[in-house]
Design a protein around this motif. Sequence first.
Motif, mmCIF file in Angstrom:
data_model
loop_
_atom_site.group_PDB
_atom_site.id
_atom_site.type_symbol
_atom_site.label_atom_id
_atom_site.label_comp_id
_atom_site.label_asym_id
_atom_site.label_seq_id
_atom_site.Cartn_x
_atom_site.Cartn_y
_atom_site.Cartn_z
ATOM 1 N N TRP A 283 0.834 -1.215 0.000
ATOM 2 C CA TRP A 283 0.000 0.000 0.000
ATOM 3 C C TRP A 283 0.859 1.251 0.000
ATOM 4 C CZ3 TRP A 283 -4.311 -1.354 4.114
ATOM 5 C CH2 TRP A 283 -5.090 -2.408 3.602
ATOM 6 N N ALA B 102 -5.170 5.733 -8.267
ATOM 7 C CA ALA B 102 -5.244 4.322 -8.652
ATOM 8 C C ALA B 102 -5.345 3.449 -7.411
ATOM 9 C CB ALA B 102 -4.021 3.939 -9.477
ATOM 10 N N SER C 200 -18.984 8.775 -16.612
ATOM 11 C CA SER C 200 -18.003 8.567 -15.539
ATOM 12 C C SER C 200 -18.645 8.757 -14.169
ATOM 13 C CB SER C 200 -16.831 9.529 -15.689
ATOM 14 O OG SER C 200 -16.051 9.147 -16.782
ATOM 15 N N THR C 201 -19.531 9.742 -14.061
ATOM 16 C CA THR C 201 -20.209 9.969 -12.786
ATOM 17 C C THR C 201 -21.029 8.745 -12.405
ATOM 18 O OG1 THR C 201 -20.367 12.290 -13.388
ATOM 19 C CG2 THR C 201 -21.703 11.553 -11.537
ATOM 20 N N LYS D 168 -18.864 5.892 -11.293
ATOM 21 C CA LYS D 168 -18.252 6.140 -9.986
ATOM 22 C C LYS D 168 -19.263 5.918 -8.869
ATOM 23 C CE LYS D 168 -14.117 8.605 -11.003
ATOM 24 N NZ LYS D 168 -13.453 9.856 -11.310
ATOM 25 N N TYR E 170 -18.334 7.690 -5.523
ATOM 26 C CA TYR E 170 -19.193 8.808 -5.099
ATOM 27 C C TYR E 170 -20.463 8.259 -4.454
ATOM 28 C CZ TYR E 170 -16.738 11.747 -8.574
ATOM 29 O OH TYR E 170 -15.816 12.423 -9.310
ATOM 30 N N PRO F 212 -15.142 2.131 -2.518
ATOM 31 C CA PRO F 212 -14.899 1.177 -3.602
ATOM 32 C C PRO F 212 -14.554 -0.208 -3.046
ATOM 33 C CG PRO F 212 -13.626 3.178 -3.944
ATOM 34 C CD PRO F 212 -14.225 3.270 -2.582
ATOM 35 N N ARG F 213 -13.918 -0.208 -1.878
ATOM 36 C CA ARG F 213 -13.535 -1.457 -1.243
ATOM 37 C C ARG F 213 -14.776 -2.295 -0.938
ATOM 38 N NH1 ARG F 213 -8.651 -2.675 1.057
ATOM 39 N NH2 ARG F 213 -8.744 -4.106 2.813
ATOM 40 N N ARG G 30 -16.224 -3.681 -4.111
ATOM 41 C CA ARG G 30 -15.438 -4.793 -4.617
ATOM 42 C C ARG G 30 -15.684 -6.052 -3.785
ATOM 43 N NH1 ARG G 30 -9.087 -4.785 -6.160
ATOM 44 N NH2 ARG G 30 -8.801 -5.198 -3.959
ATOM 45 N N TYR H 269 -10.855 0.920 -14.499
ATOM 46 C CA TYR H 269 -10.859 2.302 -14.963
ATOM 47 C C TYR H 269 -10.009 2.471 -16.209
ATOM 48 C CZ TYR H 269 -13.268 3.665 -10.792
ATOM 49 O OH TYR H 269 -14.214 3.800 -9.816
ATOM 50 N N SER I 63 -5.865 1.748 -13.107
ATOM 51 C CA SER I 63 -5.448 1.658 -11.714
ATOM 52 C C SER I 63 -4.270 0.710 -11.540
ATOM 53 C CB SER I 63 -6.615 1.218 -10.824
ATOM 54 O OG SER I 63 -7.650 2.144 -10.932
ATOM 55 N N PHE J 208 -2.467 -7.897 -7.159
ATOM 56 C CA PHE J 208 -3.092 -8.156 -5.855
ATOM 57 C C PHE J 208 -3.236 -6.895 -5.006
ATOM 58 C CE2 PHE J 208 -1.783 -12.419 -7.052
ATOM 59 C CZ PHE J 208 -2.918 -13.129 -6.714
ATOM 60 N N LEU J 209 -2.956 -5.732 -5.585
ATOM 61 C CA LEU J 209 -3.021 -4.490 -4.809
ATOM 62 C C LEU J 209 -4.413 -4.286 -4.204
ATOM 63 C CD1 LEU J 209 -1.678 -1.926 -3.847
ATOM 64 C CD2 LEU J 209 -2.316 -0.845 -5.984
ATOM 65 N N GLY J 210 -4.427 -4.058 -2.908
ATOM 66 C CA GLY J 210 -5.696 -3.834 -2.216
ATOM 67 C C GLY J 210 -6.339 -5.118 -1.732
ATOM 68 N N ALA J 211 -5.839 -6.270 -2.177
ATOM 69 C CA ALA J 211 -6.394 -7.561 -1.750
ATOM 70 C C ALA J 211 -5.260 -8.573 -1.670
ATOM 71 C CB ALA J 211 -7.471 -8.016 -2.724
ATOM 72 N N ASP K 48 -14.523 0.882 -17.936
ATOM 73 C CA ASP K 48 -14.602 2.288 -18.321
ATOM 74 C C ASP K 48 -13.761 2.523 -19.573
ATOM 75 O OD1 ASP K 48 -14.894 4.992 -18.444
ATOM 76 O OD2 ASP K 48 -13.607 5.428 -16.732
#
Lengths: 364, 273
Positions: free
Chosen positions: A219, A229, B45-46, B49, B55, B74-75, B78, B86, B90, B102-105, B171
């Motif tokens: 992170w 991102a 896009s809105t 999101k 949003y 967003p987490r 997901r 996106y 990302s 694996f970023l974020g998970a 997107d």
Amino acid sequence: MATNTSMPVQSDERVARGGLIRGFFRRVEVGAFIGAAVIWVMFAVIAPENWVSITGISRILDEATTLGIMGVAVALLMIGGEFDLSAGVMTGTTGLLTGMLAVRAGWDMFPAMLAALVFAALIGFLNGWMVVKTRLPSFIVTLATFFILRGANVGVTRIVTDRIVVEGIDHAANFYTARLFLDHAFDVLGATFYTSTVWWLALTLVAARILQRTRFGNWIFAVGGDPQAARNVGVPSDRVKIALFMTTATAGWLVGMMNVVRLRSAVASQGIGEEFVYIICAVIGGCLLTGGFGSAIGAAIGAIIFGMARVGIVFAGWDTDWFYTFLGIMLLAAVLVNDNTRRRAEAMRSAAAKARTEEDKENG
Amino acid sequence: MAEPLLEVRNMTKLFGSVIALNRVSATVNRGEVTCLLGDNGAGKSTLIKILSGVYPPTEGEYYFEGHAVTLRSPREARAMGIATVYQDLSLLPLMPIWRNFFLGAEPETGSLFLRHFDDKFAKLTVREELLKMGIDIRDPDQPVGTMSGGERQSIAIARAVYFGAKVLILDEPTAALGVKQAAIVLRYIAQARARNLGVIFITHNPQHAYPVGDRFIILKRGRALGNWTKAELSQEAMVQHMSGAEELEILTSELQQISRPDAESQVAATTNG
């Protein structure tokens, strides 16, 4: 290689060619490592009698210790894409606070140190919170913190002690217990080493492990490389950044405590000007100023380079005025090496930025 | 027919006094591709999101698998199985493929103090998953910034599918790609549909949307012009709706002017306006 006509059979072997040597040269720290080796050899030639000895090593490590602790913490923050210019003055603030509580209020060393820790963590939190909430550059936010603390260090110390130094901290209860933990001197092969150096090396390994082998480490790289991102894939960017600011402030506290137990006093000017040295350690170690890339081990090597420069200049009998010239040359060399890394990634970074501008236009 | 996999009703989003999205409704079914079309500034896009939890909507209802939901991040989206790829993908250019994937998970192994990112598993999985999409990566340690546009797109899609996406929001995945690479991405979309995922495909290119789409929503200036199934809408009608008949007329006359060599200054004036 040209004579080797038999190619490896499996396609996976495309990468393995080159083996250990290539693996070494791909590492982030390689520039710092080579720089350190060159400087060590240089002083070994100029001033061999003291330099090539266990005493020489102990002197270098002792000089590098406090810079190293800060450099490693600052490297984590820089990989996370931010700066902390208040990191240096924090070593002074925490030392003064502990000293005043111990000397003027008669506190035991441990609660006094704990109070300073809480204060440092709070300042770190505020730095981080302001940066993520206002989206102002951390360079500016922490510059403000730097000046506020710098002024308060002198102002408060003068009000409390009528001078700009707090002395006699060694009369506080448990002073020597604290010293035993933080800065105990011990002999190895006739040279003096300190527990502070052990702390530094241990913290470097912990930081390196966090960066390379944990979720939080991933992170840190992500929020520094591209916070948007990172947020998109669910990384809590703000929390990561605040944690990193609290880490540099806490490192400032640790170094502040080490100075207090060694010097038995705290001076109001402590740490001022060192914040850039920490950043330079991190940059020499491979950190990009733009974030998202770097190494904790590299920052530690950066600190060793500084230690070598400070000790080597004395051993060689040079005027210590030249230290800063040396500092500038090292920084320039490191930045030129790192720039190469940045360039390789530049192509995609600008493509991503372009895509985002178009998206923003659409939202507007 | 069972309830839609994902449904939003009367989604509205204000940014200050700007109405970015005005009472837009949309549905996605399992094993179907819903195309979201519209020009720049239409609110695509809105909407995505909001769908992906970036949003919070100003107003509107959000149903996922039949339940009303409120996404706070967003987490959270997901975790429920709503994955968004996106336009910028990302992906971190300086980061190795496996770390990006694996970023974020991040998978973890070991216990307590030795708990760490399971890099062996990550590297192996990345190779396998990308091989399934027909990409043979040489080295999972390769920084993503050194890969081609199509490869990066496929990493992002493979990542979303691997993490158990039920709904895949794409997107403008074909926007920056050449004809050949765009065709590959369209094939991935068809593959995802075949695996019974619901796909939301955002694009402003009718030629990309029509072949893979089952349902079409056209947005214009924050409003939905309509919500059609493929049977109800021909490709020609779609193009008409997207650009608007009168705008096409203006464009036609402009183009005629451009073709006259003496009209250069006029053209400059029109394009700037």
